[in-house]
Design a protein around this motif. Sequence first.
Motif, PDB file in Angstrom:
ATOM      1  N   LEU A  18       0.828  -1.208   0.000  1.00  0.00           N
ATOM      2  CA  LEU A  18       0.000   0.000   0.000  1.00  0.00           C
ATOM      3  C   LEU A  18       0.864   1.260   0.000  1.00  0.00           C
ATOM      4  O   LEU A  18       0.562   2.234  -0.702  1.00  0.00           O
ATOM      5  N   GLN A  19       1.942   1.228   0.775  1.00  0.00           N
ATOM      6  CA  GLN A  19       2.824   2.399   0.836  1.00  0.00           C
ATOM      7  C   GLN A  19       3.499   2.646  -0.518  1.00  0.00           C
ATOM      8  O   GLN A  19       3.609   3.795  -0.965  1.00  0.00           O
ATOM      9  N   ASP A  20       3.931   1.596  -1.163  1.00  0.00           N
ATOM     10  CA  ASP A  20       4.582   1.734  -2.472  1.00  0.00           C
ATOM     11  C   ASP A  20       3.621   2.277  -3.517  1.00  0.00           C
ATOM     12  O   ASP A  20       4.042   2.899  -4.507  1.00  0.00           O
ATOM     13  N   ALA A  21       2.322   2.064  -3.304  1.00  0.00           N
ATOM     14  CA  ALA A  21       1.315   2.568  -4.236  1.00  0.00           C
ATOM     15  C   ALA A  21       0.910   4.006  -3.905  1.00  0.00           C
ATOM     16  O   ALA A  21       0.034   4.569  -4.568  1.00  0.00           O
ATOM     17  N   GLY A  22       1.532   4.581  -2.885  1.00  0.00           N
ATOM     18  CA  GLY A  22       1.279   5.980  -2.558  1.00  0.00           C
ATOM     19  C   GLY A  22       0.243   6.207  -1.467  1.00  0.00           C
ATOM     20  O   GLY A  22      -0.208   7.336  -1.272  1.00  0.00           O
ATOM     21  N   PHE A  23      -0.110   5.160  -0.752  1.00  0.00           N
ATOM     22  CA  PHE A  23      -1.117   5.291   0.307  1.00  0.00           C
ATOM     23  C   PHE A  23      -0.479   5.093   1.683  1.00  0.00           C
ATOM     24  O   PHE A  23       0.555   4.433   1.818  1.00  0.00           O
ATOM     25  N   SER A  24      -1.100   5.656   2.688  1.00  0.00           N
ATOM     26  CA  SER A  24      -0.673   5.376   4.055  1.00  0.00           C
ATOM     27  C   SER A  24      -1.462   4.170   4.561  1.00  0.00           C
ATOM     28  O   SER A  24      -2.597   3.937   4.138  1.00  0.00           O
ATOM     29  N   ALA A  25      -0.852   3.421   5.468  1.00  0.00           N
ATOM     30  CA  ALA A  25      -1.515   2.225   5.989  1.00  0.00           C
ATOM     31  C   ALA A  25      -0.908   1.867   7.347  1.00  0.00           C
ATOM     32  O   ALA A  25       0.292   2.075   7.574  1.00  0.00           O
ATOM     33  N   TYR A  26      -1.745   1.339   8.218  1.00  0.00           N
ATOM     34  CA  TYR A  26      -1.324   0.981   9.569  1.00  0.00           C
ATOM     35  C   TYR A  26      -2.075  -0.281  10.006  1.00  0.00           C
ATOM     36  O   TYR A  26      -3.189  -0.542   9.546  1.00  0.00           O
ATOM     37  N   ILE A  27      -1.475  -1.032  10.931  1.00  0.00           N
ATOM     38  CA  ILE A  27      -2.294  -1.997  11.656  1.00  0.00           C
ATOM     39  C   ILE A  27      -3.033  -1.210  12.729  1.00  0.00           C
ATOM     40  O   ILE A  27      -2.565  -0.151  13.176  1.00  0.00           O
TER      41      ILE A  27
END
Length: 447
Positions: A18-27
């Motif tokens: 997700l980060q590589d696609a330009g989005f932020s993401a967290y557990i």
Amino acid sequence: MLVQIQLPPQVEYALKKLQDAGFSAYIVGGCVRDALRGETPHDWDMTTSALPQQTKACFADEPVIETGLQHGTVTVLRDHMPLEITTYRIDGAYTDNRRPDSVTFTRNLRDDLSRRDFTVNAMAYHPSEGIIDLFGGQQDLQNKRIACVGTPSERFSEDGLRILRALRFSSVLDFTIAPETAAAIHAQKDLLLGISAERIFAELTKLLCGVDAERILREYADVLFTILPDLQPMYGFDQQNPHHCYDVYEHTLHAVSAIPPEPILRYAALLHDSGKPAVFTKDERGGHFYAHAEISTEIARNSLHRLKSDRKTLDTVCRLVQHHDMVFPTPVSEKRLKRLVSKLGFEDTKSLLLLHRADVSAQAECHRAERVAQSDELLAMLDALAAADECLTLKKLAISGNDLIALGIPKGKEIGNTLNALLEQVIDGRLPNEKCALLAAAKAQFC
């Protein structure tokens, strides 16, 4: 220094994807809470700025389940591990006190965390950023406290089940409940009347099996009686009996605490004396509760039916409650125990003895040690019988109904009666569990 949580490789992969696609993401949520407590999370939930369709596109090479697109959730299967990924969202109005009428997707993590129920469930984590804690969740974890995010009355109005969830977390985690949250629980308990029985049953079951169920049931008895009103007469009911040092409800709480934390056993302990107030009589010897097991069984059946319990739980709990007041003579009788096993089977007999032990451990101190010791002796005797693998049930009998039919005994009730009579003789030692001997006895008696 950043807090580090050991993530499974599948979770690390999804965050990076997700980060590589330009989005932020967290557990997010319970997995963060459990990891900070040093426990291995059962589920790894994630939240992201990606919209659902964008999340699906990121994982086009993976199996993706459209778990709840309207609420922003998809489940990605990575190496057989399900990863539930939900878009940051803002919830709309909760007109049914259960789920939002609508959701609005957002790019702001704070918006998403602020809609969550309790501070300990409102933390997020990313390996490069550490813990994102905007509402004091880490402090509440350290203080072992359950507190709502924001205003408790608003959180409970959104979903009334959160009232029971707060009690469940407090019971399971052995956490206290923040005063403002506790006050709102008592004030808004009637919201639970609008929640489905299945959801109530699931939460109550977890609550009952928690390490601190006794305290929660004591401090929040009014909440329990909201969902199980038939139990309210137990509260404060003086037994006026020399064998009891507690009122009926307090005795029940001690029994719940004294039995292993398994759902069927905890429900049996909770319900075993529920019929006492209805049958109370008194004479010069004190209070009596003759035939209370029958009324308790009826209350147990009605209560579990109202909760839409599964059939096994309902039937087994009722069976245990019905027989819980059985008197075992001293010294304990192996023959009587064998007969009990033949009637109930090993599993239910052990459950009944555990209920009996919990029951007597919550009685007056004058006879408590003696009766608990007797229960322990019975449990040890039952384990020895199980290890000996003796014939105590029809399944272990050396003949079957087909053998009796071949012998000429007519089909129907007579077959069952004959098998039970033969089993009784085997248990008593009057017959060996051998096919020839059993057939000869059957032929002599019934043919």
